[in-house]
Design an enzyme around this catalytic site. Structure first.
Site, PDB file in Angstrom:
ATOM      1  N   GLU A  50     -40.145  -6.693  15.931  1.00 42.18           N
ATOM      2  CA  GLU A  50     -40.484  -7.622  14.848  1.00 42.18           C
ATOM      3  C   GLU A  50     -39.444  -8.737  14.683  1.00 42.18           C
ATOM      4  OE1 GLU A  50     -40.724  -4.335  14.616  1.00 42.18           O
ATOM      5  OE2 GLU A  50     -42.696  -3.804  13.796  1.00 42.18           O
ATOM      6  N   PHE A 112     -45.550   7.083   3.360  1.00 39.59           N
ATOM      7  CA  PHE A 112     -45.156   6.869   4.753  1.00 39.59           C
ATOM      8  C   PHE A 112     -45.073   5.375   5.056  1.00 39.59           C
ATOM      9  CE2 PHE A 112     -46.504   6.252   9.250  1.00 39.59           C
ATOM     10  CZ  PHE A 112     -45.344   6.745   9.828  1.00 39.59           C
ATOM     11  N   GLN A 113     -44.008   4.943   5.659  1.00 41.43           N
ATOM     12  CA  GLN A 113     -43.749   3.539   5.996  1.00 41.43           C
ATOM     13  C   GLN A 113     -43.835   2.634   4.772  1.00 41.43           C
ATOM     14  OE1 GLN A 113     -46.077   2.440   9.551  1.00 41.43           O
ATOM     15  NE2 GLN A 113     -44.316   3.106  10.790  1.00 41.43           N
ATOM     16  N   LYS A 162     -52.654  -2.316   1.980  1.00 45.02           N
ATOM     17  CA  LYS A 162     -53.707  -2.093   2.968  1.00 45.02           C
ATOM     18  C   LYS A 162     -55.113  -2.098   2.347  1.00 45.02           C
ATOM     19  CE  LYS A 162     -55.054   0.852   6.787  1.00 45.02           C
ATOM     20  NZ  LYS A 162     -54.746   2.035   7.611  1.00 45.02           N
ATOM     21  N   MET A 477     -16.705 -15.471  21.784  1.00 47.28           N
ATOM     22  CA  MET A 477     -16.121 -16.067  20.584  1.00 47.28           C
ATOM     23  C   MET A 477     -15.235 -15.052  19.862  1.00 47.28           C
ATOM     24  SD  MET A 477     -15.821 -18.938  19.150  1.00 47.28           S
ATOM     25  CE  MET A 477     -17.144 -20.145  19.230  1.00 47.28           C
TER      26      MET A 477
END
Lengths: 564, 163
Positions: A50, A112-113, A162, A477
């Protein structure tokens, strides 16, 4: 006809003219993916993580000026997107990120999630929404795109439970939206513009300092006319490169921590500073107490909160940079006063003296591949006209210093947040927007590994990105700072287990080459850039201890640079 | 310097956390914060008492104005205004103390709103200084509990902050 929430989302995206959505499916967004499956208007680009989706949308937005769109699932989908959202936020990039959410009745249940996406993203978005009803989807999308793209742009998150994507409602996309609490200022105050013009024309040692705001406002043409009409020296920030042609003699290069000597000395000694779409970042100003000690400051910015945040300014002008510059050009044309030519001549003589230091010189006779040389050669071959994305670190600074951008929206990098892993996915977004253009990702062996999985996305969509990996075997760096400020204690900045990048690239189905000899640099670049339909990973084994010069150490003033 | 910032805010979920989050993320002070809906149920009024230099207060105002949910913002301290705070205070009030406490409550225009054998609960309004002065005046009395609403304010005269 009633549509499902998921279908309304697709129709809303279509109404906004969205062509690509960068995303990754998951439980909470399955209805939306099902709606994607049933249409061909909006193309979904499947990334491998993602974070990659957000950077790709971000790169797309930076290159085109259109908002980038992301679709991810709830929970880890949303949290993985946060780095990319924050990256866009820090650089004011317009983006709309759709995050799935657990069904409404489960919110707050540790389902969940489930994660509080609105809460987690709140500090790194321009605004966010949690949709509570299918009726609101179209209006929220309209608002989201409006907020993301107007005023000082930024990312907007839309969190959708959802069940709402399955519920049905009549689709009607609002043609206009009014928000009583959101009115970005567009036009600058004409009185202030006239006052500023007086001051600007009275300058003896003027400097124009411009940032990413000029690019975001598509004001590069106006800026060029403005600077050339006045004949004043101009410097760009890291985010502002390309707003003014780098090959013009009035251009002094980038300013700031790794800016040129002439730009920084010019800033320090100027008597009138004209700041345009720039926000006086700490990497630009160095020590604030020593910043531009003699200057009266004019500051043009669309965000009032950027004005007098770090540095007190004398004449603030709030407005869209392109419109304010249009007004400046009119005022300049209609007035009789001219710039002070004799003072300018003296000022330019001083600047040329600083320029003659040649602060970007490096050892061209070295037997090792010098990273600066690779970038210079790339510039020559592509005539300064390629889209160049970068990651973060030494290679980013070298790209900024040596590529020489002549056009806006060609230089795509994470300036504010400094996100390693940005370059490759950003290149995906740029290449999708401009399939026939040369898109180069300049990276290092450390940064590239942070989102290397996106090589797989490039394969899936046939994106012929050219990756230039300046491989010095260090987090360069970090190593440089450890050398300068930590008595060469190279704590954790060395990788002793690097992959074989050529083999790795080839396992993803692309072409990989390794270059270890300066004599092979030009040929390798020409060969790679000639392969129009293929992604090529160029693993340049560079001088391992090369440092980025010049440099202003933290806490020093702009006149206290370390030269080579 | 102390400033009272009065904000009209969209009465939406999450609006409060945007304001509170801004203060913590940018390390601004909040001395008190009170929020409730207005006569227009789609708007909340939030009153924040904060301290900072003029530069910090300017940034606070600008950053708050940038929040999409903020409809209007006024720095009350810039103009003549009235400030009020409500305090509910429970104090010990045994036989020997009851008269003294009642006298102080009267002097400060407070009211005793709950009584037990050993305590009084007092309601008192005023600006912050008055409430502090009342607590100081109670020096010989044991304070059991203090609940303060945080300051609210309104401009003097005919003008409305809505217009």
């Amino acid at each position: 006809m009633e549509l499902t929430g998921a279908e309304i989302i697709i129709q809303s995206l279509k109404a906004e003219g969205v062509e690509h959505v960068f995303g990754y499916p998951g439980g909470a967004v399955l209805h939306i993916y099902d709606a994607f499956y049933k249409q061909d208007d909006v193309q979904h680009i499947l990334v491998r993580h993602e974070q990659g989706a957000t950077h790709a949308a971000d790169g797309y937005a930076r290159a085109t000026g259109k908002p980038g769109v992301v679709l991810v699932t709830s929970g880890p989908g949303a949290t993985n997107a946060v780095t990319g959202i924050a990256t866009a936020y820090m650089d004011s990039i317009p983006m709309v990120v759709i995050t799935g959410q657990v069904p409404k009745h489960l919110i707050g249940n540790d389902a969940f999630q489930e994660v509080d996406s609105v809460g987690i993203t709140r500090p790194v978005v321009k605004h966010n929404f949690l949709i509570g009803d299918v009726k609101d989807i179209a209006t929220v999308f309209k608002k989201a795109f409006y907020v993301a793209t107007t005023g000082r742009p930024g990312p907007v998150v839309i969190d959708i439970p959802k069940d709402i994507t399955a519920a049905k409602y009549e689709f009607h996309y609002p043609s206009e939206i009014k928000m009583r609490s959101y009115h970005p200022t567009v036009k600058g105050h004409i009185g202030q513009i006239k006052r500023a013009t007086e001051l600007i024309l009275s300058a003896e040692r003027p400097m124009i300092y411009t940032g990413g705001g000029v690019i975001l406002s598509n004001a590069s043409e106006q800026l060029t006319s403005f600077a050339q009409k006045l004949g004043y020296p101009i410097t760009n920030t890291l985010m502002g490169l390309g707003a003014y042609p780098a090959n013009d003699k009035q251009f002094l290069g980038m300013l700031g921590m790794h800016g040129t000597y002439e730009a920084n000395m010019g800033m320090h000694h100027c008597d009138v500073l004209i700041a345009i779409g720039a926000r006086f970042d700490d990497r630009v100003t160095g020590n604030l107490e020593k910043f531009c000690p003699d200057a009266k400051i004019v500051h043009i910015d669309v965000d009032p909160a950027s004005i007098s945040k770090n540095v007190r300014v004398d004449i603030p002008i709030v407005g869209e940079v392109s419109q304010v510059l249009d007004d400046f050009l009119k005022v300049l044309d209609s007035g009789k006063k001219e710039p002070n030519v004799s003072a300018l001549e003296k000022w330019w003589a001083q600047i040329e003296e600083w320029r003659s230091q040649d602060c970007l010189k490096y050892d061209r006779a070295s037997e090792l591949v010098k990273p600066q040389y690779v970038i210079e050669q790339l510039h020559e071959i592509t005539k300064g006209d390629a889209f160049v994305t970068s990651d973060v670190g030494q290679h980013q600074m070298w790209a900024a210093q040596y590529y020489g951008f002549n056009k806006p929206r060609r230089w795509i990098n994470s300036g504010g947040l400094g996100t390693m892993g940005f370059g490759l996915p950003a290149a995906i977004g740029v290449q999708l927007a401009y399939p026939d253009e040369t898109v180069v990702c300049i990276t290092g062996e450390a940064s590239i590994q942070m989102c290397i999985q996106e090589l797989s996305t490039c394969k899936q969509y046939g994106l012929p990105v050219k990756i230039i990996c300046l491989n010095n075997g260090y987090m360069g760096m970090v190593r440089q700072w450890q050398e300068f400020f930590y008595e060469k204690r190279y704590a954790m900045s060395y990788f002793d287990a690097l992959p074989d990048f050529v083999a790795l690239t080839e396992s993803y189905g692309h072409k990989g080459i390794q270059i270890a000899n300066p004599a092979d640099v030009r040929g390798a670049l020409e060969e790679a850039l000639g392969r129009k339909d293929e992604l090529v990973f160029m693993d340049f084994l560079t001088d391992r201890t090369e440092n980025v010069y010049p440099m202003i150490p933290a806490g020093a003033g702009l006149n206290e640079m370390i030269l080579v | 310097m102390r400033h009272i910032i009065s904000i009209l805010l969209e009465n939406e979920s999450g609006a409060l956390s945007r304001v509170a989050g801004l203060f913590s993320a940018r390390a601004y002070n909040i001395e008190s914060l009170s929020v409730a809906p207005t006569d227009d149920p789609s708007l909340s009024r939030m009153t924040i008492v904060t301290t900072g230099t003029d530069e910090i207060i300017e940034q606070i105002s600008k950053q708050l104005n940038k929040l999409v949910d903020v409809v209007k913002l006024i720095d009350m301290t810039a103009d003549v205004h009235i400030e009020r705070e409500l305090m509910l205070i429970k104090v010990s009030a045994t036989d020997g103390e009851r008269d003294e406490v009642k006298r102080l409550v009267d002097i400060f225009n407070g009211r005793v709103i709950d009584v037990t054998d050993t305590t009084y609960t007092i309601e008192i309004t005023g600006n912050g200084e008055k409430l502090n002065a009342f607590m100081e005046a109670l020096s010989s009395i044991t304070i059991v509990e203090v609940v303060r609403s945080g300051l609210i304010g309104i401009g003097r005269g005919e003008k409305s902050s809505l217009s």
